[in-house]
Design an enzyme around this catalytic site. Structure first.
Site, PDB file in Angstrom:
ATOM      1  N   GLU A  26       0.825  -1.223   0.000  1.00 43.53           N
ATOM      2  CA  GLU A  26       0.000   0.000   0.000  1.00 43.53           C
ATOM      3  C   GLU A  26       0.857   1.269   0.000  1.00 43.53           C
ATOM      4  OE1 GLU A  26      -2.625  -0.387   3.372  1.00 43.53           O
ATOM      5  OE2 GLU A  26      -4.055  -1.519   2.191  1.00 43.53           O
ATOM      6  N   GLU A  75      -5.455  -8.146  -0.674  1.00 47.27           N
ATOM      7  CA  GLU A  75      -6.102  -7.911   0.627  1.00 47.27           C
ATOM      8  C   GLU A  75      -7.570  -7.570   0.402  1.00 47.27           C
ATOM      9  OE1 GLU A  75      -4.464  -5.187   3.542  1.00 47.27           O
ATOM     10  OE2 GLU A  75      -2.428  -5.678   2.887  1.00 47.27           O
TER      11      GLU A  75
HETATM   12  C1  BG6 Z   1      -4.241  -2.636   5.090  1.00 47.06           C
HETATM   13  C2  BG6 Z   1      -2.884  -3.075   5.514  1.00 47.06           C
HETATM   14  O1  BG6 Z   1      -4.266  -1.252   5.062  1.00 47.06           O
HETATM   15  O2  BG6 Z   1      -5.327  -2.907   5.890  1.00 47.06           O
HETATM   16  C3  BG6 Z   1      -2.858  -4.135   6.596  1.00 47.06           C
HETATM   17  O3  BG6 Z   1      -2.051  -3.447   4.448  1.00 47.06           O
HETATM   18  C4  BG6 Z   1      -3.966  -3.895   7.568  1.00 47.06           C
HETATM   19  O4  BG6 Z   1      -1.579  -4.141   7.170  1.00 47.06           O
HETATM   20  C5  BG6 Z   1      -5.290  -3.948   6.833  1.00 47.06           C
HETATM   21  O5  BG6 Z   1      -3.951  -4.766   8.653  1.00 47.06           O
HETATM   22  C6  BG6 Z   1      -6.514  -3.815   7.702  1.00 47.06           C
HETATM   23  O6  BG6 Z   1      -6.404  -2.710   8.528  1.00 47.06           O
HETATM   24  P1  BG6 Z   1      -6.606  -2.853  10.092  1.00 47.06           P
HETATM   25  O7  BG6 Z   1      -6.305  -1.540  10.645  1.00 47.06           O
HETATM   26  O8  BG6 Z   1      -8.011  -3.261  10.278  1.00 47.06           O
HETATM   27  O9  BG6 Z   1      -5.646  -3.893  10.544  1.00 47.06           O
END
Ligand code: BG6
Length: 471
Positions: free
Chosen positions: A177, A369
Site C-alpha cells: 500500500e 487484501e
Molecule cells: C491494510 C494493511 O491497510 O489494511 C494491513 O495493508 C492492515 O496491514 C489492513 O492490517 C486492515 O487494517 P486494520 O487496521 O483493520 O488492521
C-alpha cells in the site's frame, strides 16, 4: 475463475510474526507503535514515539508468534487448500540496522525454512518486501525515505533476498500500500515530521525515493531471475461523488488521483501532469533527477496488487456525517452499511474499483487484501460462527468474479487479509479479527495462542476446491 487462479490468504510480518528480538533481529517501525490512544498520532508522524510513557505496550512485538508457530499455521493454510500465501519479510530480521555489509544469516534461514514449508505443500509464496516495515536505525539516522540513502539500503536488502530465493519465489511486491505514506506517514514509511517542515513536501520527496527504489528493485529482480514477476501495490477503493453536483464529481476525481498518483508512476513510468501541477501550486520542489526519470520509465511493474476494503465518498457542501473508522477521510454513504469499526461494506464498489484500475493500467491485477474486521465469539463447541465474515467474503468474491467474467478484468489471484487473526495495523487490537483461523489471544496479549478453525475456514476451503464456482 481461470484454472491457475491464485486463491490464498495474506498476512504481514509486522502484525503477526512476533519474535522481535529473536536471532539477531533489529528494531523496526512496528516495534515502536503503541497500543491505545497514542497509536494514531505516532502512526501519523505527529507524535514522537520516544515520548511515550513508560509501561506502554507494543502489540506488534509479539504479534501472534507466527515466528514460533509457522509450521502449524502453514499446515492449516494447506488444509484450506491455499494455492498461494502472501506474507512479508521483516527487513530488520535480514539487515538488523539496514546497513550491515553482510545479512543476518539466521534471519535468511528463517525465511528459507518458511518458504520451504510452503513449497512442500505446493503453496506459491507471494512476498511483500516491505510491509509497513523499516529498520529503526534507518529511520533515526536518515529520517527514513526522505533520504536517498535509504534507496541503497533497500536495494542491498533486495539483492540478497532475490539471489537467495531466486529459485523459490516467483512473485514479489515492492511496497505494501505505497499510498499509505500520504495518510499514515510514520506507520507507512517511517516519516516523522520536524517542526517547520512542509509535511506535503516531505511526503512527496519520500514517495519519490520509494518509487525509484521500487523501479530499481523491479530491474534487479528481472536481472537476477527473468522469470519472476514484480508488482506494485495500492490501497484501493474508488471515490464516489456524494451527488452529481459537479464540485462533488471533481473532488472525487482529485481524491482518486491521490492514490493513482503512485501507480501512475509505477505502471506507466512517469509522473502525471496533474502531480506536477499540484507541486507547482503547493510550492513544492521534488528532487527528481534525469536519471531517476529514466529508471522510472524503464522499469514499470509487471502486475498491480491492491487491497480493497471499501469505497469512499466525498461531498463538498460541508454537510452530512463523516464515515468513521477509516484512515481515508470519507463522507458517509447512505446506501451502505458499515463494519463494527465503521468501515463501509460495498461489494459492488469492489467491481467498480477493479474495473477502474484495469481500464486505467491494462495490467494484470492481484487482489492481495480484502476482508472484514469483526469481533468474534468463541462458542462452547470451540468454533466461531462467523456468518457475517462469510457474507462479506461471498459478496466480494462474487463482485470480483463479475469483474473477471463479465467485464474482462484480468485478475491473477485473491488473498483475503488476515487469513489467520493478527494484530490490527491501525488500532493495534487483536479483537479486530479478519481470520478464518481464530487465535486465542486478547488485546493485552493474554491467551493460549491456540489456533481454532472458524466456520469461514470450511466455507473458504470449499470455495477454493470449487475454484469459486460454489459460493
Ligand atoms: C491494510 C494493511 O491497510 O489494511 C494491513 O495493508 C492492515 O496491514 C489492513 O492490517 C486492515 O487494517 P486494520 O487496521 O483493520 O488492521
Amino acid at each position: 475463475m481461470r484454472k491457475d487462479f491464485l486463491w490464498g490468504g495474506a498476512t504481514a510480518a509486522n502484525q503477526c510474526e512476533g519474535g522481535w528480538q529473536a536471532d539477531g533481529r533489529g528494531m523496526a517501525i512496528v516495534d515502536v507503535l503503541p497500543q491505545g490512544e497514542n497509536r494514531l498520532p505516532v502512526m501519523q508522524g505527529v507524535m514522537d514515539y520516544r515520548t511515550l510513557p513508560e509501561g506502554t505496550r507494543y502489540p506488534g512485538r509479539d504479534g501472534i508468534d507466527l515466528y514460533g508457530h509457522y509450521k502449524q499455521d502453514i499446515a492449516l493454510f494447506a488444509e484450506m487448500g491455499f494455492r498461494c500465501y502472501r506474507f512479508s519479510f521483516s527487513w530488520s530480521r535480514i539487515f538488523p540496522t539496514g546497513e550491515e555489509e553482510q545479512p543476518n544469516e539466521a534471519g535468511l534461514k528463517f525465511y528459507e525454512d518458511f518458504i520451504d514449508e510452503l513449497l512442500r505443500y505446493g503453496i506459491e509464496p507471494i512476498v511483500t518486501i516491505c510491509h509497513f516495515d523499516l529498520p529503526m536505525h534507518l529511520v533515526e539516522k536518515y529520517g527514513s525515505w526522505r533520504s536517498r540513502a535509504v534507496i541503497d539500503a533497500y536495494l542491498r536488502y533486495c539483492e540478497v533476498i532475490f539471489r537467495r530465493f531466486r529459485n523459490k519465489v516467483r512473485y514479489w511486491i515492492t511496497f505494501n500500500e505505497i499510498n499509505m505514506l500520504m495518510h499514515l506517514p510514520f506507520m507507512g514509511a517511517g516519516i516523522r515530521f520536524e517542526a517547520g517542515e512542509n509535511p506535503l513536501a516531505v511526503k512527496y520527496q519520500a514517495a519519490h525515493h520509494e518509487l525509484v527504489a521500487s523501479a530499481l528493485a523491479t530491474k534487479l529482480a528481472h536481472e537476477i531471475n527473468p522469470e519472476c514477476q514484480v508488482g506494485c501495490m495500492i490501497a484501493a477503493g474508488s471515490v464516489y461523488p456524494y451527488s452529481c453536483r459537479p464540485e462533488d464529481v471533481w473532488e472525487s476525481m482529485q481524491k482518486d488521483r491521490e492514490a493513482y498518483f503512485f501507480i501512475d508512476v509505477q505502471a506507466r513510468g512517469a509522473y502525471p501532469n496533474y502531480a506536477k501541477k499540484l507541486w507547482e501550486r503547493e510550492g513544492i520542489t521534488v528532487d527528481v533527477t534525469e536519471e531517476d526519470e529514466h529508471i522510472l520509465k524503464a522499469n514499470t511493474a509487471d502486475f498491480i496488487a491492491l487491497s480493497y476494503y471499501n469505497s469512499r465518498c466525498v461531498r463538498t457542501d460541508g454537510q452530512g456525517e463523516a464515515s468513521g473508522g477509516n484512515v481515508f477521510a470519507s463522507a458517509k454513504n447512505p446506501y451502505l452499511t458499515c463494519s463494527q469499526w465503521g468501515w463501509p461494506i460495498d461489494p459492488m464498489g469492489f467491481r467498480i474499483t477493479l474495473n477502474a484500475l484495469y481500464d486505467r493500467y491494462e495490467k494484470p491485477l492481484f487482489v492481495v487484501e480484502n476482508g472484514l474486521g469483526a469481533v468474534d465469539v468463541l462458542t462452547p463447541e470451540r468454533t466461531v460462527a462467523d456468518d457475517y465474515r462469510i457474507d462479506y467474503l461471498r459478496t466480494h468474491i462474487q463482485a470480483m468474479m463479475q469483474a473477471a467474467d463479465e467485464d474482462g478484468v484480468d485478475i491473477m489471484g485473491y488473498t483475503p487479509w488476515g487469513c489467520i487473526d493478527l494484530v490490527s495495523a491501525t488500532t493495534g487490537e487483536m479483537s479486530k479479527r479478519y481470520g478464518m483461523i481464530y487465535v486465542d489471544q486478547d488485546n493485552d496479549g493474554h491467551g493460549t495462542g491456540e489456533r481454532i478453525r472458524k466456520k469461514s475456514f470450511y466455507w473458504y476451503r470449499d470455495v477454493i476446491a470449487n475454484n469459486g464456482a460454489n459460493l
